[in-house]
Motif scaffolding. Sequence first.
Motif, PDB file in Angstrom:
ATOM      1  N   LEU A  20     -22.206 -43.599  32.710  1.00  0.00           N
ATOM      2  CA  LEU A  20     -22.962 -42.351  32.848  1.00  0.00           C
ATOM      3  C   LEU A  20     -22.055 -41.181  33.180  1.00  0.00           C
ATOM      4  CD1 LEU A  20     -26.099 -43.599  34.790  1.00  0.00           C
ATOM      5  CD2 LEU A  20     -25.983 -42.840  32.426  1.00  0.00           C
ATOM      6  N   SER A  24     -21.580 -37.781  31.056  1.00  0.00           N
ATOM      7  CA  SER A  24     -21.975 -36.487  31.595  1.00  0.00           C
ATOM      8  C   SER A  24     -20.799 -35.554  31.861  1.00  0.00           C
ATOM      9  CB  SER A  24     -22.772 -36.684  32.886  1.00  0.00           C
ATOM     10  OG  SER A  24     -21.927 -37.226  33.876  1.00  0.00           O
ATOM     11  N   GLY A  89     -23.320 -37.504  37.802  1.00  0.00           N
ATOM     12  CA  GLY A  89     -24.031 -38.402  36.900  1.00  0.00           C
ATOM     13  C   GLY A  89     -25.060 -39.196  37.692  1.00  0.00           C
TER      14      GLY A  89
END
Length: 178
Positions: A20, A24, A89
């Motif tokens: 993640l 991001s 994130g």
Amino acid sequence: MKHKRNLLIGIALSATAGFLALQSVNAPTAETATPDASEDCYFVWAQQDDMELSEKLDAAVRALDERANANAMLFGEDCVYADGTSTFGVMETDFYVRREVDDLADEDAFGDWIRQVMTVILELPREEIQGPQPGFVEFRFIKLPTEQVIVRVPIEQYKSEAQGKTGAELFRTFYEPP
């Protein structure tokens, strides 16, 4: 058994967090600026308030009991760059519910309260809950600042193990004595 499960959960969370965070890196947030994507960053566990969801949840919990309050926190990782900027994130949304009580031994009341609040949380629209993983709900039953009972209810475990349970039975499903 629990140790192995916790280890596996930790590994899965770390892998997801890394994924993640990498996803991001190029997505700026309101609080941070995004530096050149070619820069390296280091990851740090982080939490952020979800103010909108907290307001909505707190109002719903207070409607159930005026001696209670609640908030929602986003859990994930900050990708921190050398210049001090970072991107966040989100891995999951966690919920914290506090309720003043007169008796710390009333397991029936605690279990019924858990059921009421979990019903509210499970009815929240999925698009209002951030992160790919289900979080948890932490309940604090507070008699005095130094006298309280804390129960952490993982949302997925609640969905699979709490069906049909109420009162003390529901409370004992999740309560781990200190």
